[in-house]
Design an enzyme around this catalytic site. Structure first.
Site, PDB file in Angstrom:
ATOM      1  N   ASP A 169      -8.429  -9.118   3.777  1.00 42.63           N
ATOM      2  CA  ASP A 169      -8.181  -7.989   4.666  1.00 42.63           C
ATOM      3  C   ASP A 169      -9.285  -7.862   5.711  1.00 42.63           C
ATOM      4  OD1 ASP A 169      -7.165  -5.738   5.812  1.00 42.63           O
ATOM      5  OD2 ASP A 169      -7.733  -4.369   4.204  1.00 42.63           O
ATOM      6  N   GLU A 228     -13.021  -2.237  11.477  1.00 41.46           N
ATOM      7  CA  GLU A 228     -12.920  -1.519  10.201  1.00 41.46           C
ATOM      8  C   GLU A 228     -14.004  -1.950   9.216  1.00 41.46           C
ATOM      9  OE1 GLU A 228      -9.096  -1.951   8.291  1.00 41.46           O
ATOM     10  OE2 GLU A 228      -9.794  -1.026   6.439  1.00 41.46           O
ATOM     11  N   GLU A 244       0.824  -1.210   0.000  1.00 45.16           N
ATOM     12  CA  GLU A 244       0.000   0.000   0.000  1.00 45.16           C
ATOM     13  C   GLU A 244       0.864   1.270   0.000  1.00 45.16           C
ATOM     14  OE1 GLU A 244      -2.859  -0.587   3.224  1.00 45.16           O
ATOM     15  OE2 GLU A 244      -4.120  -1.723   1.842  1.00 45.16           O
TER      16      GLU A 244
HETATM   17  C1  GCV Z   1      -2.732   0.394   8.267  1.00 46.32           C
HETATM   18  C2  GCV Z   1      -6.201  -2.171   5.314  1.00 46.32           C
HETATM   19  C3  GCV Z   1      -6.640  -0.900   5.956  1.00 46.32           C
HETATM   20  C4  GCV Z   1      -5.501   0.088   6.065  1.00 46.32           C
HETATM   21  C5  GCV Z   1      -4.361  -0.574   6.833  1.00 46.32           C
HETATM   22  C6  GCV Z   1      -3.958  -1.835   6.079  1.00 46.32           C
HETATM   23  C7  GCV Z   1      -2.867  -2.609   6.773  1.00 46.32           C
HETATM   24  O1  GCV Z   1      -5.924  -1.964   3.961  1.00 46.32           O
HETATM   25  O2  GCV Z   1      -7.705  -0.356   5.254  1.00 46.32           O
HETATM   26  O3  GCV Z   1      -5.970   1.210   6.760  1.00 46.32           O
HETATM   27  O4  GCV Z   1      -3.274   0.284   6.991  1.00 46.32           O
HETATM   28  O5  GCV Z   1      -5.065  -2.681   5.962  1.00 46.32           O
HETATM   29  O6  GCV Z   1      -3.187  -3.554   7.477  1.00 46.32           O
HETATM   30  O7  GCV Z   1      -1.702  -2.271   6.620  1.00 46.32           O
END
Ligand code: GCV
Length: 693
Positions: free
Chosen positions: A386, A414, A312
């Protein structure tokens, strides 16, 4: 006034004077006290019996943990029994509670339990009713101060649960060594995916709050906290921020919680003035070693680093053509002389690796097995996508026998209604921990795999913040609690954990307990029904909250809902069989065969692994479309029913928390209906166009 009513009044007055009664048990509560409320016991016989077993506290002197233990016992007994129990050096009468280790307490040393205690380790403990110096006593003993602290909370929990404490013989130890919370806290105080207010410690902190956070964690055996987000700001490794981290560590230390930091892989360049971050460059290795030395100079018990690399948008070793192992090892070598560890996250999903996102981490990491240093964990989310409300377990579990895996769970909700929906997550985690990987044949459950490694650990993405009730939703506290309890012992049942939490947080009335338990135990499946029926997943947009099945994200296909559901006139679902993406082959037999065939795939994961026509005949005899609609409706009805069940508790819990939870449940049932309506209307447009025979 009649004699009878005068007598009644006198009894009520006496009860109130004794701090007992409905007025007290139903006083308005903010939720700040979590499961450590210690309300006054109403049953006088029980109070008297506990009082006999707690006449004095003997806790290690000159020990910060000893002081914490003594203070916790004193405040719990003041609350539960209404008495001030003195801290003494020696038991002088029956009923002392003696806490300590053979090295902090001569009384414990004299008991001759050293061998038994060393078998239980520094975090294990015994709690025994025995005789010390001719006096009846309860001894809470451990080889280490952490164990003494955990044993203390266990003993207090017995009283909070109204269990007998007069004849105890308990031995306990944690099944996993590292039990961590990962805080996705940014240095400006915001929290990534946080729904309960701002950070507890960035950019500043309220010392008492941090201490109460630590108490709560110690009560459930959490022994580490990563205090900054994995999307790490490199500034967190600069001297002023490290001094702040050291101050947080100072507050957490007596509670036996170590501080860990998330490290940005590009820190050597970004804050160190180097021209490269290449992990094989000698200057980079030197920089990390010096940084580790600096950190340990400030925080001698520093736990280590977690790193999100090449994921990411985060920098990582692949920027220099190096592997994840190269990257992890340079940090591992830096912390190794100090006993530190590196948790290298396997949350990677580079689109070049495979068209199917759920296959990418396995594809990249399995070839690296055996290439990591001894003090590296690969940190792996429970599922391969995720943190969805339901995923099959991540196929990396059981697939990297030479590399310890740290399981990563998400406590913050989340994708599970954030702080608005009541979803008790323990059933979801238990499903994961109990899943059979078949790594060593049948019976190789995830929990067994992770507990059987040379290093063991589990991390949970925290749901805490500065909201008065810590977690935003009063019931989200249960997920924090359950994470700690399962990290301590993955074999605990979700019902037993719920019962503990309910009784300590809400009350003991059997009808109250069973109503709240039923709400909690039904909540996760209800959530799955209205958001991801039959294994559909990721039907959301950027806020990860509201239904958005039409979402096609221009930035990345795999951030889109349409990438996952693939609905069109011919059917719906992601084909991950051998004819499709082949993700099933990342699992061992018999799972790969079972999940290759829709007839032997559980309905709950059907559309995760299969793409099927709308008129596919389900096990129930219904068509896929009818089953889908039915499940959405069922989920929405179930959400409404959680609200209805809660309303039966009016007057049985304090009005403040009752109303707060009710408001959230109302929102939840409205949201669930919105999920049902939006998704059914959207998918109907495709189903209606299906080719008819
Ligand atoms: C910390 C998901 C979440 C992100 C998070 C990522 C991760 O994509 O939406 O906010 O980032 O996981 O676990 O690194």
């Amino acid at each position: 006034m009649t004699r009878r009513s005068r007598r009644l009044l006198a009894v009520c007055a006496a009860l109130v004077a004794a701090g007992v009664g409905f007025a007290v048990s139903l006083r308005a509560e903010t939720g700040y006290d979590l499961w450590l409320r210690y309300p006054r016991l109403i049953d006088l016989d029980q109070r008297a019996s506990y009082q006999q077993s707690a006449t004095a506290i003997v806790a290690p002197q000159r020990s910060a943990t000893g002081d914490v233990i003594a203070a916790e016992i004193a405040s719990a007994l003041r609350g539960l029994l209404g008495v001030d129990v003195p801290r003494v050096g020696q038991p002088r009468s029956d009923g002392a509670v003696i806490v300590g280790t053979p090295s902090t307490s001569p009384l414990v040393a004299a008991l001759g339990w050293t061998d038994a205690l060393s078998r239980l380790g520094d975090e294990g403990y015994v709690i025994r009713s025995t005789t010390v110096g001719g006096h009846a006593a309860t001894v809470i003993a451990s080889n280490g101060e952490a164990g003494a602290l955990y044993g203390t909370f266990h003993w207090l929990r017995l009283m909070q649960m109204h269990q007998p404490v007069a004849h105890l013989d308990i031995a306990e130890h944690p099944r996993l060594e590292r039990r961590l919370l990962n805080h996705w806290d940014n240095l400006d105080g915001s929290i990534e995916r946080g729904y309960a207010g701002r950070s507890l410690w960035w950019p500043d902190r309220i010392e008492q709050r941090v201490r109460d956070y630590a108490r709560a964690n110690a009560s459930i055996g959490i022994n580490g906290a990563v205090i900054n987000s994995v999307n790490a700001n490199p500034q967190s490794l600069t001297a002023p921020l490290l001094r702040q981290a050291a101050d947080i560590a100072r507050i957490l230390r007596p509670y036996r919680i170590r501080v860990y930091l998330a490290a940005n892989f590009a820190a050597p360049k970004m804050i160190g003035g180097l021209t490269t971050d290449d992990p094989l460059d000698a200057s980079v290795a030197r920089w990390w070693r010096a940084k580790a030395d600096e950190i340990y100079g400030l925080i001698p018990d520093f736990g280590g680093f977690v790193v999100k690399a090449n994921s990411e948008g985060q920098p990582g070793p692949q920027d220099y053509g190096r592997t994840h192992a190269d990257g992890a090892n340079v940090l591992a070598d830096a912390v190794s002389p100090h006993g530190g560890i590196v948790m290298w996250r396997a949350f990677v999903y580079d689109a070049d690796v495979d068209p199917d996102r759920v296959k990418r981490a396995y594809t990249e990491f399995v070839p690296l097995d055996g290439k990591f240093r001894e003090n590296v964990f690969a940190q792996v989310k429970n599922g391969p996508l995720d943190f969805q409300p339901r995923e099959p377990f991540h196929p990396l579990f059981g697939a990297m026998p030479k590399t310890p895996l740290m399981a990563e769970l998400q406590i913050t909700q989340e994708y599970l209604g954030q702080a608005n929906h009541l979803v008790y997550l323990a059933p979801m985690w238990k499903e994961f921990l109990d899943a059979d990987t078949y790594a060593q044949g049948a019976g190789s459950q995830v929990a067994k795999v992770i507990a059987g490694q040379r290093r063991t650990g589990i991390a949970g993405v925290a749901n805490t913040g500065r909201d008065i009730n810590w977690s935003g939703h009063d019931f989200a506290q249960a997920n924090w609690y359950a994470f700690g309890r399962l990290a301590w012992d993955p074999a605990l049942s979700v019902g037993a954990i719920a019962d503990e939490w309910i009784r300590m947080t809400w009350g003991h009335d059997p009808a109250l307990v069973s109503t709240i338990r039923s709400i909690m135990l039904d909540s996760r499946e209800a959530y799955v029904h209205y958001t991801m029926p039959l294994g559909l997943h990721h039907l959301i947009g950027g806020n990860h909250y509201a239904p958005m099945p039409e979402n096609t994200d221009p930035r990345r296909a795999d951030w889109s809902a349409t990438y996952y559901h693939r609905a069109d006139a011919s059917g719906i679902g992601y084909d991950r069989t051998r004819q499709g993406s082949g993700a099933v082959d990342q699992y061992r037999s018999p799972l790969r065969e079972l999940w290759s065939d829709p007839a032997t795939t559980p309905d709950q994961l059907l559309l995760w692994f299969h793409r099927l026509p709308w008129d596919y005949r389900m096990k129930s005899g219904r068509t896929l479309w009818d089953e889908l609609v039915l499940t959405y409706r069922r989920g929405a009805d179930e959400a409404k029913d959680l609200e209805t069940r809660w309303t039966t508790l009016r007057g049985q819990v304090d009005e403040q928390r009752y109303q707060a939870v009710l408001a959230k449940l109302r929102r939840q049932s409205a949201d669930a209906a919105a999920w049902r309506d939006a998704c059914v209307a959207y998918f109907r447009t495709f189903m209606a166009k299906q080719p008819r025979p």
